[in-house]
Scaffold this motif. Structure first.
Motif, short mmCIF file in Angstrom:
data_model
loop_
_atom_site.label_atom_id
_atom_site.label_comp_id
_atom_site.label_asym_id
_atom_site.label_seq_id
_atom_site.Cartn_x
_atom_site.Cartn_y
_atom_site.Cartn_z
N MET A 1 0.86 -1.16 0.00
CA MET A 1 0.00 0.00 0.00
C MET A 1 0.91 1.22 0.00
O MET A 1 1.86 1.30 0.76
N SER A 2 0.59 2.18 -0.85
CA SER A 2 1.43 3.37 -0.93
C SER A 2 0.60 4.63 -0.68
O SER A 2 -0.61 4.65 -0.89
N TYR A 3 1.28 5.65 -0.27
CA TYR A 3 0.65 6.94 0.00
C TYR A 3 0.47 7.69 -1.31
O TYR A 3 1.36 7.74 -2.13
N LYS A 4 -0.70 8.27 -1.52
CA LYS A 4 -0.97 9.09 -2.70
C LYS A 4 -1.58 10.41 -2.22
O LYS A 4 -2.39 10.44 -1.30
N ASN A 5 -1.22 11.48 -2.88
CA ASN A 5 -1.78 12.79 -2.56
C ASN A 5 -3.13 12.91 -3.24
O ASN A 5 -3.26 12.68 -4.45
N GLY A 6 -4.15 13.27 -2.47
CA GLY A 6 -5.51 13.40 -3.00
C GLY A 6 -5.59 14.38 -4.17
O GLY A 6 -6.38 14.20 -5.09
N PRO A 12 -11.27 17.45 -8.52
CA PRO A 12 -11.36 18.59 -7.59
C PRO A 12 -12.67 18.64 -6.79
O PRO A 12 -12.66 18.95 -5.60
N SER A 13 -13.79 18.30 -7.41
CA SER A 13 -15.07 18.36 -6.69
C SER A 13 -15.11 17.34 -5.56
O SER A 13 -15.59 17.63 -4.46
N LEU A 14 -14.57 16.16 -5.80
CA LEU A 14 -14.55 15.12 -4.76
C LEU A 14 -13.57 15.51 -3.66
O LEU A 14 -13.85 15.32 -2.47
N LEU A 15 -12.44 16.09 -4.04
CA LEU A 15 -11.45 16.52 -3.05
C LEU A 15 -12.07 17.55 -2.11
O LEU A 15 -11.91 17.48 -0.89
N LYS A 16 -12.84 18.52 -2.66
CA LYS A 16 -13.49 19.53 -1.83
C LYS A 16 -14.50 18.89 -0.88
O LYS A 16 -14.60 19.27 0.29
N GLN A 17 -15.23 17.91 -1.36
CA GLN A 17 -16.20 17.22 -0.49
C GLN A 17 -15.48 16.51 0.65
O GLN A 17 -15.92 16.57 1.80
N LEU A 18 -14.40 15.82 0.32
CA LEU A 18 -13.65 15.10 1.36
C LEU A 18 -13.07 16.07 2.39
O LEU A 18 -13.01 15.76 3.59
N GLN A 19 -12.66 17.24 1.95
CA GLN A 19 -12.08 18.22 2.86
C GLN A 19 -13.11 18.73 3.87
O GLN A 19 -12.74 19.23 4.93
N ASP A 20 -14.41 18.55 3.58
CA ASP A 20 -15.44 18.90 4.55
C ASP A 20 -15.42 17.93 5.74
O ASP A 20 -15.88 18.26 6.83
N TYR A 21 -14.91 16.73 5.52
CA TYR A 21 -14.91 15.69 6.56
C TYR A 21 -13.54 15.51 7.21
O TYR A 21 -13.45 15.23 8.40
N ILE A 22 -12.50 15.63 6.41
CA ILE A 22 -11.15 15.36 6.94
C ILE A 22 -10.15 16.20 6.15
O ILE A 22 -10.24 16.31 4.93
N GLN A 23 -9.21 16.82 6.87
CA GLN A 23 -8.20 17.65 6.20
C GLN A 23 -6.82 17.34 6.77
O GLN A 23 -6.66 17.24 7.98
N GLY A 24 -5.86 17.17 5.88
CA GLY A 24 -4.47 17.02 6.30
C GLY A 24 -4.16 15.74 7.04
O GLY A 24 -3.16 15.67 7.74
N GLU A 25 -5.00 14.73 6.93
CA GLU A 25 -4.74 13.46 7.61
C GLU A 25 -4.73 12.34 6.59
O GLU A 25 -5.20 12.49 5.47
N ILE A 26 -4.21 11.21 7.01
CA ILE A 26 -4.16 10.04 6.13
C ILE A 26 -5.46 9.27 6.29
O ILE A 26 -5.94 9.06 7.40
#
Length: 96
Positions: A1-6, A12-26
């Protein structure tokens, strides 16, 4: 399993939605559900053991003793007895 940057893998629309729930964490995103193969299905071991068990049952029905089967197959008495009982049940239940 490898780390990937969102930012690199998500729209971009999905990234913004995810940022509503979690930011800066794995976060771990599991694989889609798949039907896992049962033990021994992919490499044929299950079929080999089923064939061996039918052979043991056939020899038992033909008159081989438990002790002879232990010597032939290098299995314990309990294993031989379980194989005979389970195979007998399968054969009996499969008969029309």
């Amino acid at each position: 399993m490898s780390y990937k940057n969102g930012k690199d893998v998500l729209p971009p629309s999905l990234l913004k939605q995810l940022q509503d729930y979690i930011q800066g964490e794995i976060i771990y995103i599991p694989k889609k559900e798949q039907k896992r193969a049962g033990w021994g299905e992919n490499n044929g071991t299950r079929l080999i053991i089923e064939k061996r068990n039918r052979e043991i049952y056939g020899r038992y029905k033909s008159g081989s003793t438990i002790f002879e089967l232990i010597q032939m197959y290098h299995l314990s008495e309990d294993s031989i007895r379980k194989i005979i009982v389970k195979t007998r049940e399968r054969v009996t239940n499969a008969a029309p």
